[in-house]
Design an enzyme around this catalytic site. Sequence first.
Site, short mmCIF file in Angstrom:
data_model
loop_
_atom_site.label_atom_id
_atom_site.label_comp_id
_atom_site.label_asym_id
_atom_site.label_seq_id
_atom_site.Cartn_x
_atom_site.Cartn_y
_atom_site.Cartn_z
N GLY A 1 32.29 47.61 41.18
CA GLY A 1 31.33 48.32 40.57
C GLY A 1 31.26 49.62 41.08
O GLY A 1 30.65 50.43 40.83
N ALA B 1 38.15 44.80 39.10
CA ALA B 1 37.20 45.64 40.03
C ALA B 1 37.64 47.02 40.26
O ALA B 1 38.83 47.60 40.32
CB ALA B 1 37.11 44.85 41.45
N GLY B 2 36.67 47.81 40.05
CA GLY B 2 36.80 49.32 40.34
C GLY B 2 37.27 50.33 39.24
O GLY B 2 37.25 51.41 39.24
N LYS C 1 37.83 31.83 38.91
CA LYS C 1 37.79 33.04 39.50
C LYS C 1 37.14 33.01 40.81
O LYS C 1 36.27 33.11 41.09
CB LYS C 1 37.37 34.19 38.53
CG LYS C 1 37.94 35.45 39.28
CD LYS C 1 37.15 36.68 38.54
CE LYS C 1 36.84 37.76 39.68
NZ LYS C 1 35.93 38.51 39.43
#
Lengths: 261, 325
Positions: free
Chosen positions: A156, A183-184, A95
């Site tokens: 985050g 993400a998020g 990744k």
Amino acid sequence: MRIYDDIFSSRLMLGTARYPSPQILRQAILASGAEIVTVSLRREAAGERAGQKFWDLIRETGVKVLPNTAGCHSVREAVTTAEMAREVFGTNWIKLEVIGDADTLQPDLFGLVEATRILSAEGFQVLAYTTEDLVAADRLVEAGAQVLMPWGSPIGSARGLNNVYGLRAMRARFPDLTLIVDAGIGVPSHAARAMELGYDGVLLSSAVALAGDPVAMARAFRLSVEAGRLAFEADPLLPRDMAEPSTPVLGRAMLGGAVSS
Amino acid sequence: MKVTVIGAGVAGLSAALTLAERGAAVTLYERSESLGDAAASFLAGGMLAPFCEAESADASIVAPGLAAIDWWADRVPGVMRNGTLVVAPVRDAGEIARFGRRTSSAQSLDAAGVDALEPDLAGRFWQGLHFPAEAHLDPRIALGALADRMRALGGTIHFGSNVQPEAAMGDTVIDCRGFVGDDSELRSVRGEMLILRTHEIHLARPVRLLHPRMPVYVVPRAGGLFMVGATMIESAASGGPTLRAAVELMNAAYALHPAFAEAEVLEMKAGRRPAFPDNLPRVTRSGRIVSVNGLYRHGFLLAPDCAAKAADLAFGAQPREEIAA
């Protein structure tokens, strides 16, 4: 969900950092049904197998490990970390993160494309952490990435899907590519939304790790990802401009074309 | 009863003193040449903060952690019962609410409340949490005081002695060596810390600065010293601190108060915390060997409880209900 040559029945991937304890991490992985977890090499390895005990605890759950290059700010750093990860974890998966901004942790798309090209040439199977930018996505695919991981919002931030339009456009542009929102994600409804848009999967970490009860939250995400996927496959009703009766209405007056029911 | 304790970190010294207090003839062996040379606890923050720690740790640490405050205050100098202050940068103020929800026994503070507690932080934080029941100590003073008390009760300490538990004399051997065992479940969680010195600011209590990525704490000590810690890295690497860790810790101190920019950096070190998968300590017996291990980041908080359990096992009593194991 296809990741290069492998098919997985779970569409939820979990990060492994910042859990209260490895034991809770293990329980959360089991509760999530995840078959793939990501592991960061950057801070743990320090050139040796210093994080081995922690990785062994993760491996014991039987999941497949997807090493990442979290925390890498340059192409060279990311490539070196990927090479180290291949050696440590015995996998060609990586990744790929190349961070361009220390505050928002926004990916450096230029560096990302370059690192993807280098690593693909070295035989890596790259899962590229990117934005929803379509041009960057084209370049990443040209460079060899077969899995793209656009952000929902900054890492985050727990803000969910910041640009639904952009994510939908990306899905439409690459109908056959494996696309994973990474993400998020903050709450299960964010994950369900990503799945409803037709994304192949969702990767999240702090939403579970930093929840008051990570194990319960892992289960909540498992259910929401399944629900979102089922909804997508069931061809959901799209928003309409007009109300419409769900059953024909007979014997009622119709005024001005509107139907009340 | 004759007891041998191996390892003079906080676990070993607490166990040795507890056994000596209960009347055992205690001999303590430590492989390093002087107190604290190889002990993770020498690098500890010395916070006795069970409520704050329970934000991410198991709730079972609270009761023994609170009891530990009295245990230390009865035995070593310099235990400060001024509580803990928790603050966050303005942008991350939401972290205060989250921390408050996950913990108990906190008082909410507005800007005036923060200023009243720590006048040198006046105007810097709009809100905070105060945990008045918590305390802190200076680990190096405390470990030295434990050693003195144990000697005063007739115990002896041998430095530079690499003794194996199986070969040790005594009716019971308490193994407090941390990493030298071969427990496959034990892992290392690396921590990096700084010690700064400045006389420009004064703090009465440990201050925890919440940040979504890098929560840190600053613990005041006598003589204008401040301990800044600590990273939590899943790693067995034993080298010195990384530049990244040093920068993060320094940034945090600077975010707490810009006066730290002028502080003298006295020490930058990295240690390895022994931990089990649930991050809770274990006190176990196998024959005449009692093992105390896995104190993780709770050495000073949980060593007294582990010591009591080890002493119970040594004296043949049934261990109390396992609070921490």
